[in-house]
Design an enzyme around this catalytic site. Structure first.
Site, mmCIF file in Angstrom:
data_model
loop_
_atom_site.group_PDB
_atom_site.id
_atom_site.type_symbol
_atom_site.label_atom_id
_atom_site.label_comp_id
_atom_site.label_asym_id
_atom_site.label_seq_id
_atom_site.Cartn_x
_atom_site.Cartn_y
_atom_site.Cartn_z
ATOM 1 N N ASP A 199 1.445 -1.359 -0.305
ATOM 2 C CA ASP A 199 -0.146 -0.188 -0.212
ATOM 3 C C ASP A 199 0.818 1.707 -0.413
ATOM 4 O OD1 ASP A 199 -3.268 0.641 1.111
ATOM 5 O OD2 ASP A 199 -2.059 2.443 1.024
ATOM 6 N N SER A 202 -1.708 6.722 0.616
ATOM 7 C CA SER A 202 -1.651 7.622 -0.111
ATOM 8 C C SER A 202 -3.267 7.983 0.426
ATOM 9 C CB SER A 202 -1.612 7.845 -1.318
ATOM 10 O OG SER A 202 -2.541 6.931 -1.668
ATOM 11 N N TYR A 215 -12.875 7.553 -14.260
ATOM 12 C CA TYR A 215 -12.654 6.389 -13.231
ATOM 13 C C TYR A 215 -13.211 4.874 -13.759
ATOM 14 C CZ TYR A 215 -13.868 3.384 -9.672
ATOM 15 O OH TYR A 215 -14.298 2.164 -8.431
ATOM 16 N N PHE A 245 -26.630 16.002 -3.140
ATOM 17 C CA PHE A 245 -26.121 16.021 -4.446
ATOM 18 C C PHE A 245 -27.768 16.122 -5.346
ATOM 19 C CE2 PHE A 245 -22.697 16.133 -2.773
ATOM 20 C CZ PHE A 245 -21.973 17.377 -2.650
ATOM 21 N N ARG A 280 -23.749 16.243 -9.163
ATOM 22 C CA ARG A 280 -22.641 16.290 -9.888
ATOM 23 C C ARG A 280 -22.078 15.713 -10.951
ATOM 24 N NH1 ARG A 280 -19.434 13.593 -4.418
ATOM 25 N NH2 ARG A 280 -21.461 12.663 -4.570
#
Length: 314
Positions: free
Chosen positions: A34, A37, A149, A209, A267
């Protein structure tokens, strides 16, 4: 097979760390790779105490990955390391592709060179299928990526398929629905349930949203971990959804957690309806989701409240 030598990339994340615990519980020898982050070493505190080995490395760094494989000598690789934030992918698609595409290719190549017996990829169901024509969505539906993504995870799946066809790698892809549960950070890349539970623990209102009628298929992390373990044990190829087959709207979550909410514009790149069919998981892996949403929400809220209280005390 119990007692395997296994490698979990992204093992400091909340799904990865729960998987590490489950593998240790059954007697496996576990190594974690890993870059930390987004994963938290605190998630692995218990696992390290039970013998898990942790290497801090980037999955794109081929030399570092090779060193970890040489030390771990795994027979099974669970590849969960990824960039999972849709918003960050839109802002920086090159970084998203670097981690999700190049990183997967790097790990796959080292898997091949090391003679690993089984490779399992964590992919995404909701993002892969996009605004699907059929809901709940079966694996036979085509990919309709609506974000960088989703594109990068679809590409990662194709790399797995290539290594299976070209090199005979025993590999399987798990297309995860929206996984939630303890250890998911209510900030950063967190999903809606983690954010809402964090707000509930802090006594804050939540941001919705769009109109809140968008739906997701929420699967509890312990159930998802069971799917990973099953995929590592079996030798079938292809992919399957890891899901409940039930739709839950954002407004349903607001009501279930009794939260005050404010509404802002929706979004870009988000799917309106996402719910996955899970029959293939039962057929190929003998898996099905067992945790009711009510029970999963209660466990997540309790865990989040405890972590919040501990952070305040610190």
């Amino acid at each position: 097979m119990i007692g395997e030598r296994v490698l979990v990339t992204g093992g400091a994340g909340y799904i990865g760390s729960n998987l590490v615990d489950a593998l240790l519980d059954r007697g496996d020898h576990v190594t974690v790779l890993d870059d930390r982050s987004t994963g938290r070493i605190e998630n692995l505190a218990g696992a390290i105490g039970r013998g898990a080995t942790v290497h801090t490395a980037d999955v794109v760094n081929a030399d570092a990955v090779a060193r970890v494989f040489a030390a771990a000598r795994p027979s099974v690789v669970y590849h969960l390391a990824a960039q999972i934030d849709v918003r960050r992918a839109i802002e920086d698609p090159a970084r998203d592709a670097r981690i999700n595409v190049a990183g997967t290719a790097t790990v796959l190549e080292q898997t091949r060179r090391s003679g690993v017996e089984r490779f399992v990829l964590a992919s995404t169901g909701g993002a892969i299928y996009g605004d699907a024509a059929i809901v709940p969505t079966p694996e036979t539906e085509p990919a309709r990526p609506l974000s960088p993504y989703a594109l990068s995870k679809a590409a990662a799946e194709h790399y797995v398929e290539y290594y299976a066809l070209r090199h005979g790698l025993s590999a399987f892809v798990l297309r995860l629905a929206n996984v939630y549960g303890p250890r998911q950070d209510p900030r950063g890349e967190a999903g809606v349930i983690a954010r809402f539970c964090g707000a509930a623990a802090d006594g804050r209102e939540v941001t919705v949203f769009g109109d809140g009628h968008q739906t997701r298929d929420f699967v509890y992390v312990d159930d998802a971990v069971e799917a990973f373990v099953a995929a590592g044990e079996h030798r079938v190829g292809g992919c399957c959804n890891v899901a409940t087959g039930r739709e839950t709207s954002v407004l349903d979550l607001v009501r279930a957690l009794d939260l005050p909410a404010r509404f802002v514009p929706e979004r870009p790149g988000e799917v309106r309806r996402s719910c996955l069919e899970a029959a293939r998981a039962a057929e190929l892996l003998g898996w099905h989701a067992r945790t009711a949403l009510h029970d999963g929400l209660a466990a997540t809220l309790t865990s989040t409240a405890a972590e919040t209280a501990q952070a305040r005390g610190a």
